[in-house]
Every structure is written in structure tokens, then in C-alpha cells.
Write a protein that holds these residues in place. Sequence first.
Motif, mmCIF file in Angstrom:
data_model
loop_
_atom_site.group_PDB
_atom_site.id
_atom_site.type_symbol
_atom_site.label_atom_id
_atom_site.label_comp_id
_atom_site.label_asym_id
_atom_site.label_seq_id
_atom_site.Cartn_x
_atom_site.Cartn_y
_atom_site.Cartn_z
ATOM 1 N N LEU A 93 74.122 33.122 -11.150
ATOM 2 C CA LEU A 93 75.516 32.960 -11.530
ATOM 3 C C LEU A 93 75.929 31.486 -11.504
ATOM 4 O O LEU A 93 75.439 30.716 -10.676
ATOM 5 C CB LEU A 93 76.419 33.754 -10.582
ATOM 6 N N ALA A 96 76.857 28.742 -8.194
ATOM 7 C CA ALA A 96 76.391 29.471 -7.016
ATOM 8 C C ALA A 96 76.250 28.545 -5.801
ATOM 9 O O ALA A 96 76.523 28.957 -4.668
ATOM 10 C CB ALA A 96 75.065 30.152 -7.319
ATOM 11 N N LEU A 99 79.616 27.954 -4.352
ATOM 12 C CA LEU A 99 80.100 29.163 -3.700
ATOM 13 C C LEU A 99 79.450 29.348 -2.331
ATOM 14 O O LEU A 99 80.105 29.738 -1.363
ATOM 15 C CB LEU A 99 79.843 30.364 -4.608
ATOM 16 N N ASP A 100 78.146 29.039 -2.242
ATOM 17 C CA ASP A 100 77.466 29.131 -0.944
ATOM 18 C C ASP A 100 78.098 28.190 0.071
ATOM 19 O O ASP A 100 78.295 28.548 1.244
ATOM 20 C CB ASP A 100 75.980 28.802 -1.106
ATOM 21 N N CYS A 118 82.536 36.380 -9.760
ATOM 22 C CA CYS A 118 82.424 35.397 -10.833
ATOM 23 C C CYS A 118 82.791 36.065 -12.154
ATOM 24 O O CYS A 118 82.296 37.159 -12.463
ATOM 25 C CB CYS A 118 81.000 34.851 -10.896
ATOM 26 N N TYR A 127 78.813 37.394 -6.258
ATOM 27 C CA TYR A 127 77.894 36.442 -5.635
ATOM 28 C C TYR A 127 77.212 37.027 -4.404
ATOM 29 O O TYR A 127 76.142 36.543 -4.007
ATOM 30 C CB TYR A 127 78.664 35.188 -5.203
#
Length: 288
Positions: A93, A96, A99-100, A118, A127
Amino acid sequence: MTTVLRAADSAAFLGIVPTLAGFTPRRSTVLLPFRGTRTDGAMRLDLPRDGTDLEAYADAAVGLVARVSGTDAVAVVVYTDEEAHPTRDGLVLPHAVMLDELLGCAEDAGLRVVDALCVTPSGWSSYIDDEPELGSLTQISRPSDLLPTGDVSGDQSVGAELPTIDLAEKERVGRASVELAALLDGKGRGRLTARENPQLVAALVLLEDVPAFFESVLAAPDDLPPLATATLLWCLERPLLRDVAIAQWATDLAGGIRTLDAQTAFAASGVMVPDEVGQVFLGRGPTP
């Protein structure tokens, strides 16, 4: 308004987000602070650009959410124009890595993660799924039991365009600005006096009580005469008065008066601005 989420699944939750935000985000990271199962709204940030320090970006984003009183959890939705990439190891995605970082910061701050989704031009996914799959955008729909809130189909830029102004009106404001600057700053026609142009007396009257003038602007912002518009522009070009306007419009008339007193004292003798005024510029304190 506090909204109780009754989303049966992630697609239904995505259908609620535009109502909470007041628009349909695009190219955005949207964070929704939760108190238990309740959320008061959505907080939107631009997606990070190439070269952005993702750790700092995530830390700042979570810090903003954590400042919402009573927040113990957060949901995150990324709206992007980029597509997900299928690989031999599964679907990758967009954003990513960011987002992590963000979810890691949320956990470090003691926030439970409600969901992390997402939305791409071709579909939506999660995610936090071990093997994410792309769902159809048709699955995202606004719940029928949600109270009507008007049209939220536009993105965050809707309403941000400057209005079209008649050329004659621009000329009148421009002429008034030149004359006002000549009177107050000694620029241009330095010999100009209020007696030569009696209308300028009105501007001087407005400036006798700047907070009252700023308050009057809110009452009829679209009906200001050219001279009042020119006077407002003259104020906003000066940091001392501009900050008074910002603080007053973010609080109330009394807040404007306090800020003017603080700004004047600082300019005259370097007296530090009180914390209660400074907090407003940091986005802290009660809402208007």
C-alpha cells in the motif's frame, strides 16, 4: 457533535469519515481521535512530500491528536492518488513506511489503534491486515442513519478560492489604501490631510478602537465599504495589529483587547506577552 460509530466494518467506517471531516479528503492523512468508542471529528494533514522526515511527521501528527482531551485511541485513514502495488509477497500500500512510523508513535503515546486504512483511486484496503486486499470503492457509502450534514463530496480545497471581485471595487479599495497610507504613514502624497479628504476621518475613527473594528468586520465581512477594507488591510500589514486580529478572531473581543495591551506593552518596553495570550498562537485553550 459527538458521533457514536456503529460501523459494521472498515468500509462503513470510511463512509463516516467525510461527514466527520466536513469534506472528502484527498492527498491527506486523516486522524480521528477516540474516547472509547466515540470520536468528535477528524484531523487532516497533507501527505508527506519526498524528503520529509517521516519520524518527525508522525511524531507531530500524534502529538496533535494526543492534545485532544480524553483521547485514548486513534484511527488513521490515508487518502492518496497513488495506486497500491501488487508484488510476489502481496499487496504493497502507498505510504506504508509513513503509516508504520505513525502507528509506532501512537503506541508509544499509549494510544490504542482503532483502524488504519488506505483509500486509492482504485479501491481501499487496511494497513493492519497481514495480507491486505483491495476492496471496491462502491463498498464505501454513507450510513443512512447518520444525521444530514450537507454536501461533503468536495475535498479540503473547496471554499478556499478567493471570490471574484469587480474591477471597479478593486480600484476603489486601491485608491483608498493609497490615501490612507499617505495619511498614516507619510507615504506617497505626504501632505494629504483628513481635511482634504473628509472620508479619511472615518478611518481614523475606526482605528481609535481597533478590537471593536475587528469585531465589526465579523458582523458583515462581505459588506465592508472600500475605506473600511483599506483600513483592515492597513492593520493586517502590521505585525502588532495583525496578531491582535488573529488572537481576537480565535477567541473573543476581550481576547483582542488583552492581546492589544500585551502587544503594545511589548513594543514599548519589551514586557513579555502573558502566557494566556501566547497559548492562543500555539492553538491551546478553550474554543471560541
